[in-house]
Structure formats: C-alpha cells, structure tokens
Write a protein that holds these residues in place. Structure first.
Motif, PDB file in Angstrom:
ATOM      1  N   ASN A  14     -60.057   0.431 -16.023  1.00 48.97           N
ATOM      2  CA  ASN A  14     -60.546  -0.791 -16.663  1.00 48.97           C
ATOM      3  C   ASN A  14     -59.831  -2.038 -16.176  1.00 48.97           C
ATOM      4  O   ASN A  14     -60.451  -3.076 -16.003  1.00 48.97           O
ATOM      5  CB  ASN A  14     -60.413  -0.683 -18.181  1.00 48.97           C
ATOM      6  CG  ASN A  14     -61.318   0.387 -18.729  1.00 48.97           C
ATOM      7  OD1 ASN A  14     -62.475   0.455 -18.365  1.00 48.97           O
ATOM      8  ND2 ASN A  14     -60.788   1.245 -19.575  1.00 48.97           N
ATOM      9  N   ALA A  15     -58.514  -1.952 -15.977  1.00 49.13           N
ATOM     10  CA  ALA A  15     -57.771  -3.152 -15.604  1.00 49.13           C
ATOM     11  C   ALA A  15     -56.421  -2.800 -15.006  1.00 49.13           C
ATOM     12  O   ALA A  15     -55.882  -1.717 -15.225  1.00 49.13           O
ATOM     13  CB  ALA A  15     -57.567  -4.051 -16.817  1.00 49.13           C
ATOM     14  N   PHE A  16     -55.890  -3.749 -14.270  1.00 52.69           N
ATOM     15  CA  PHE A  16     -54.551  -3.698 -13.702  1.00 52.69           C
ATOM     16  C   PHE A  16     -53.861  -4.971 -14.171  1.00 52.69           C
ATOM     17  O   PHE A  16     -54.301  -6.077 -13.852  1.00 52.69           O
ATOM     18  CB  PHE A  16     -54.637  -3.639 -12.172  1.00 52.69           C
ATOM     19  CG  PHE A  16     -53.334  -3.812 -11.456  1.00 52.69           C
ATOM     20  CD1 PHE A  16     -52.304  -2.901 -11.608  1.00 52.69           C
ATOM     21  CD2 PHE A  16     -53.136  -4.883 -10.596  1.00 52.69           C
ATOM     22  CE1 PHE A  16     -51.109  -3.053 -10.928  1.00 52.69           C
ATOM     23  CE2 PHE A  16     -51.949  -5.048  -9.904  1.00 52.69           C
ATOM     24  CZ  PHE A  16     -50.930  -4.121 -10.076  1.00 52.69           C
ATOM     25  N   LEU A  17     -52.811  -4.829 -14.964  1.00 51.81           N
ATOM     26  CA  LEU A  17     -52.067  -5.968 -15.512  1.00 51.81           C
ATOM     27  C   LEU A  17     -50.700  -5.984 -14.854  1.00 51.81           C
ATOM     28  O   LEU A  17     -49.972  -4.993 -14.897  1.00 51.81           O
ATOM     29  CB  LEU A  17     -51.935  -5.823 -17.025  1.00 51.81           C
ATOM     30  CG  LEU A  17     -51.040  -6.813 -17.750  1.00 51.81           C
ATOM     31  CD1 LEU A  17     -51.606  -8.213 -17.677  1.00 51.81           C
ATOM     32  CD2 LEU A  17     -50.879  -6.393 -19.206  1.00 51.81           C
ATOM     33  N   MET A  18     -50.355  -7.123 -14.230  1.00 52.65           N
ATOM     34  CA  MET A  18     -49.078  -7.198 -13.532  1.00 52.65           C
ATOM     35  C   MET A  18     -48.505  -8.601 -13.579  1.00 52.65           C
ATOM     36  O   MET A  18     -49.220  -9.591 -13.425  1.00 52.65           O
ATOM     37  CB  MET A  18     -49.251  -6.794 -12.071  1.00 52.65           C
ATOM     38  CG  MET A  18     -47.966  -6.829 -11.296  1.00 52.65           C
ATOM     39  SD  MET A  18     -48.202  -6.415  -9.582  1.00 52.65           S
ATOM     40  CE  MET A  18     -46.576  -6.830  -8.963  1.00 52.65           C
ATOM     41  N   GLU A  19     -47.200  -8.656 -13.771  1.00 48.93           N
ATOM     42  CA  GLU A  19     -46.464  -9.905 -13.633  1.00 48.93           C
ATOM     43  C   GLU A  19     -46.163 -10.061 -12.148  1.00 48.93           C
ATOM     44  O   GLU A  19     -45.588  -9.166 -11.527  1.00 48.93           O
ATOM     45  CB  GLU A  19     -45.175  -9.829 -14.453  1.00 48.93           C
ATOM     46  CG  GLU A  19     -44.352 -11.084 -14.427  1.00 48.93           C
ATOM     47  CD  GLU A  19     -43.099 -10.966 -15.281  1.00 48.93           C
ATOM     48  OE1 GLU A  19     -42.755 -11.964 -15.922  1.00 48.93           O
ATOM     49  OE2 GLU A  19     -42.468  -9.900 -15.291  1.00 48.93           O
ATOM     50  N   GLY A  20     -46.552 -11.181 -11.559  1.00 50.91           N
ATOM     51  CA  GLY A  20     -46.438 -11.382 -10.116  1.00 50.91           C
ATOM     52  C   GLY A  20     -45.028 -11.421  -9.572  1.00 50.91           C
ATOM     53  O   GLY A  20     -44.794 -11.186  -8.397  1.00 50.91           O
ATOM     54  N   GLY A  21     -44.074 -11.712 -10.404  1.00 47.60           N
ATOM     55  CA  GLY A  21     -42.665 -11.656 -10.042  1.00 47.60           C
ATOM     56  C   GLY A  21     -41.918 -11.072 -11.221  1.00 47.60           C
ATOM     57  O   GLY A  21     -41.959 -11.628 -12.310  1.00 47.60           O
ATOM     58  N   MET A  22     -41.325  -9.907 -11.045  1.00 47.73           N
ATOM     59  CA  MET A  22     -40.629  -9.268 -12.152  1.00 47.73           C
ATOM     60  C   MET A  22     -39.445 -10.131 -12.565  1.00 47.73           C
ATOM     61  O   MET A  22     -38.543 -10.377 -11.782  1.00 47.73           O
ATOM     62  CB  MET A  22     -40.179  -7.866 -11.757  1.00 47.73           C
ATOM     63  CG  MET A  22     -41.317  -6.853 -11.683  1.00 47.73           C
ATOM     64  SD  MET A  22     -42.703  -7.278 -10.627  1.00 47.73           S
ATOM     65  CE  MET A  22     -42.179  -6.722  -9.043  1.00 47.73           C
ATOM     66  N   SER A  23     -39.461 -10.597 -13.801  1.00 45.12           N
ATOM     67  CA  SER A  23     -38.512 -11.639 -14.202  1.00 45.12           C
ATOM     68  C   SER A  23     -37.462 -11.194 -15.211  1.00 45.12           C
ATOM     69  O   SER A  23     -36.768 -12.024 -15.770  1.00 45.12           O
ATOM     70  CB  SER A  23     -39.285 -12.828 -14.780  1.00 45.12           C
ATOM     71  OG  SER A  23     -39.975 -12.431 -15.947  1.00 45.12           O
ATOM     72  N   VAL A  24     -37.310  -9.920 -15.444  1.00 42.99           N
ATOM     73  CA  VAL A  24     -36.336  -9.465 -16.438  1.00 42.99           C
ATOM     74  C   VAL A  24     -34.905  -9.612 -15.920  1.00 42.99           C
ATOM     75  O   VAL A  24     -34.021 -10.037 -16.646  1.00 42.99           O
ATOM     76  CB  VAL A  24     -36.620  -8.003 -16.856  1.00 42.99           C
ATOM     77  CG1 VAL A  24     -35.554  -7.480 -17.776  1.00 42.99           C
ATOM     78  CG2 VAL A  24     -37.974  -7.926 -17.539  1.00 42.99           C
ATOM     79  N   ALA A  25     -34.671  -9.302 -14.659  1.00 40.62           N
ATOM     80  CA  ALA A  25     -33.319  -9.369 -14.095  1.00 40.62           C
ATOM     81  C   ALA A  25     -33.301 -10.353 -12.934  1.00 40.62           C
ATOM     82  O   ALA A  25     -32.976 -10.023 -11.813  1.00 40.62           O
ATOM     83  CB  ALA A  25     -32.885  -7.991 -13.630  1.00 40.62           C
ATOM     84  N   GLY A  26     -33.654 -11.593 -13.203  1.00 36.48           N
ATOM     85  CA  GLY A  26     -33.870 -12.554 -12.125  1.00 36.48           C
ATOM     86  C   GLY A  26     -35.321 -12.397 -11.708  1.00 36.48           C
ATOM     87  O   GLY A  26     -36.087 -11.703 -12.357  1.00 36.48           O
ATOM     88  N   VAL A  27     -35.717 -13.000 -10.629  1.00 31.26           N
ATOM     89  CA  VAL A  27     -37.109 -12.860 -10.184  1.00 31.26           C
ATOM     90  C   VAL A  27     -37.134 -12.011  -8.928  1.00 31.26           C
ATOM     91  O   VAL A  27     -36.521 -12.356  -7.922  1.00 31.26           O
ATOM     92  CB  VAL A  27     -37.775 -14.220  -9.926  1.00 31.26           C
ATOM     93  CG1 VAL A  27     -39.177 -14.034  -9.388  1.00 31.26           C
ATOM     94  CG2 VAL A  27     -37.806 -15.027 -11.209  1.00 31.26           C
ATOM     95  N   ILE A  28     -37.828 -10.901  -9.021  1.00 34.63           N
ATOM     96  CA  ILE A  28     -37.978  -9.991  -7.896  1.00 34.63           C
ATOM     97  C   ILE A  28     -39.449  -9.990  -7.515  1.00 34.63           C
ATOM     98  O   ILE A  28     -40.301  -9.563  -8.292  1.00 34.63           O
ATOM     99  CB  ILE A  28     -37.511  -8.574  -8.270  1.00 34.63           C
ATOM    100  CG1 ILE A  28     -36.063  -8.616  -8.739  1.00 34.63           C
ATOM    101  CG2 ILE A  28     -37.704  -7.617  -7.094  1.00 34.63           C
ATOM    102  CD1 ILE A  28     -35.595  -7.371  -9.450  1.00 34.63           C
TER     103      ILE A  28
END
Length: 96
Positions: A14-28
């Motif tokens: 149905n969908a793919f949900l993603m944060e474009g830059g993983m931001s929990v431990a800095g931006v990766i």
C-alpha cells in the motif's frame, strides 16, 4: 526484493513511508539511489511513496527544501526524479 515477495503471496503493497534523512542521531542521508529504487519498487507494486519531512523538511538539511530531494541531485531526467505522493510536515510547518 520485498515488494515482489509480498505481491507473490497475493498480498498488496500500500505505501512506503520514509524520512529522507534519518535524524535521530544527527542526519544520516541514504545512498543517492536508495530512495528512488525503493519508490520504483513500491509504485510498481501499486503502492504510494510518503515522504516524512517532519524533522528534515523546510530546508533543515541545507541546500534542498525537502530531504527526499537529495536523491535527485545527480538526475537531469525528470522521469528519474523522486516525487512523493504524500508529504508529511507536522510541526515545522507551524514553526514549532
């Protein structure tokens, strides 16, 4: 490929949900082609791409307005550019 595995069992993607830059431990940021490959697989399976820009959107990562745009840097072809079906913005849109 996960999408092929899911659809081969008669289930749907149905969908793919993603944060474009993983931001929990800095931006990766993911590798340049990662998001476009995932989006292509999900759309081929009938799903939508939802870009989670709650923490990374509105220019917070530098030169791009949205984190998903970093995967478009090397592409001059509009057909290869990542464009979400839905963008979540949440708190940055309300300035807080």
């Amino acid at each position: 490929d996960a999408c092929q595995e899911i659809t081969s069992n008669g289930d749907t993607v149905n969908a793919f949900l993603m944060e474009g830059g993983m931001s929990v431990a800095g931006v990766i940021l993911p590798p340049k082609s990662y998001i476009s490959r995932c989006v292509r697989a999900v759309r081929d399976a009938g799903g939508l791409y939802i870009a989670d820009e709650v923490q990374t959107g509105f220019g917070r990562l530098g030169k791009c307005m949205w984190a998903f745009e970093y995967s478009n840097d090397d592409s001059d072809d509009d057909d290869d550019k990542v464009l979400p079906d839905i963008v979540t913005v949440g708190k940055p849109f309300g300035n807080g």
